[in-house]
Motif scaffolding. Sequence first.
Motif, short mmCIF file in Angstrom:
data_model
loop_
_atom_site.label_atom_id
_atom_site.label_comp_id
_atom_site.label_asym_id
_atom_site.label_seq_id
_atom_site.Cartn_x
_atom_site.Cartn_y
_atom_site.Cartn_z
N LEU A 183 -2.82 0.89 -5.32
CA LEU A 183 -1.91 1.37 -4.29
C LEU A 183 -0.55 0.75 -4.64
O LEU A 183 -0.33 -0.44 -4.36
N PRO A 184 0.33 1.48 -5.30
CA PRO A 184 1.59 0.89 -5.77
C PRO A 184 2.43 0.26 -4.67
O PRO A 184 3.14 -0.71 -4.90
N ASP A 185 2.38 0.82 -3.47
CA ASP A 185 3.14 0.29 -2.34
C ASP A 185 2.26 0.41 -1.09
O ASP A 185 2.12 1.50 -0.53
N GLY A 186 1.67 -0.70 -0.68
CA GLY A 186 0.76 -0.69 0.46
C GLY A 186 1.36 -0.10 1.72
O GLY A 186 0.67 0.56 2.49
N ALA A 187 2.65 -0.30 1.94
CA ALA A 187 3.30 0.21 3.14
C ALA A 187 3.34 1.74 3.15
O ALA A 187 3.37 2.35 4.21
N LEU A 207 -6.36 9.34 10.71
CA LEU A 207 -7.31 9.20 9.61
C LEU A 207 -6.84 8.21 8.54
O LEU A 207 -7.59 7.88 7.64
N SER A 208 -5.62 7.75 8.65
CA SER A 208 -4.98 6.94 7.61
C SER A 208 -5.35 5.47 7.65
O SER A 208 -5.81 4.96 8.67
N PHE A 209 -5.08 4.82 6.52
CA PHE A 209 -5.13 3.36 6.49
C PHE A 209 -4.21 2.81 7.57
O PHE A 209 -3.15 3.36 7.84
N THR A 210 -4.60 1.68 8.15
CA THR A 210 -3.73 0.95 9.06
C THR A 210 -3.49 -0.46 8.53
O THR A 210 -2.71 -1.21 9.11
N ALA A 211 -4.15 -0.82 7.45
CA ALA A 211 -4.12 -2.17 6.90
C ALA A 211 -2.73 -2.57 6.42
O ALA A 211 -1.90 -1.72 6.12
N GLN A 212 -2.55 -3.87 6.33
CA GLN A 212 -1.30 -4.43 5.84
C GLN A 212 -1.50 -5.37 4.64
O GLN A 212 -0.53 -5.89 4.10
N SER A 213 -2.76 -5.60 4.24
CA SER A 213 -3.04 -6.55 3.16
C SER A 213 -4.12 -6.01 2.24
O SER A 213 -4.86 -5.08 2.61
N GLY A 214 -4.24 -6.59 1.05
CA GLY A 214 -5.27 -6.18 0.11
C GLY A 214 -6.67 -6.23 0.70
O GLY A 214 -7.41 -5.24 0.65
N PRO A 215 -7.06 -7.36 1.30
CA PRO A 215 -8.38 -7.41 1.92
C PRO A 215 -8.55 -6.41 3.06
O PRO A 215 -9.64 -5.85 3.25
N GLY A 216 -7.49 -6.13 3.79
CA GLY A 216 -7.56 -5.15 4.88
C GLY A 216 -7.80 -3.74 4.36
O GLY A 216 -8.63 -3.00 4.90
N PHE A 217 -7.06 -3.36 3.31
CA PHE A 217 -7.28 -2.04 2.70
C PHE A 217 -8.71 -1.95 2.17
O PHE A 217 -9.37 -0.92 2.33
N ALA A 218 -9.18 -3.01 1.53
CA ALA A 218 -10.55 -3.02 0.99
C ALA A 218 -11.57 -2.83 2.10
O ALA A 218 -12.52 -2.04 1.95
N ALA A 219 -11.40 -3.51 3.21
CA ALA A 219 -12.34 -3.40 4.32
C ALA A 219 -12.36 -1.99 4.90
O ALA A 219 -13.43 -1.44 5.19
#
Length: 114
Positions: free
Chosen positions: A9-13, A22-34
């Motif tokens: 993910l080149p830019d997490g934001a 339906l989208s990601f809401t995470a703000q960190s690597g571990p959050g996106f992974a979860a």
Amino acid sequence: MATRYYISLPDGARARGTDPALSFTAQSGPGFAAELQDALRSDALFERWRGKQPEPDEVDRSLAATDPNAVVHGEQDDLHIDLVVTSTIPGTVLKQRLRLLAGSHWELRDVTAA
């Protein structure tokens, strides 16, 4: 047989799909992974998406595939997120879930046998 997918993910934001529900809401690597791990282990994301389709009963049920043993690891380096997915989920299903979660803001870097 499990496969290992290396995703960037080149830019997490910016890693958000077109539908905020339906989208990601995470703000960190571990959050996106979860969040991705949850999307692979259960059909909840698929069912939310299916319910939004004009003809939900006509949606290809093969897209509902799950892997209760899927594992996703995430690391963050500044804005960049690297995810490593180990799963038996077919690549087409993984890609569909990633499009829902991240839109077009992700890259498949490599695929190997796990």
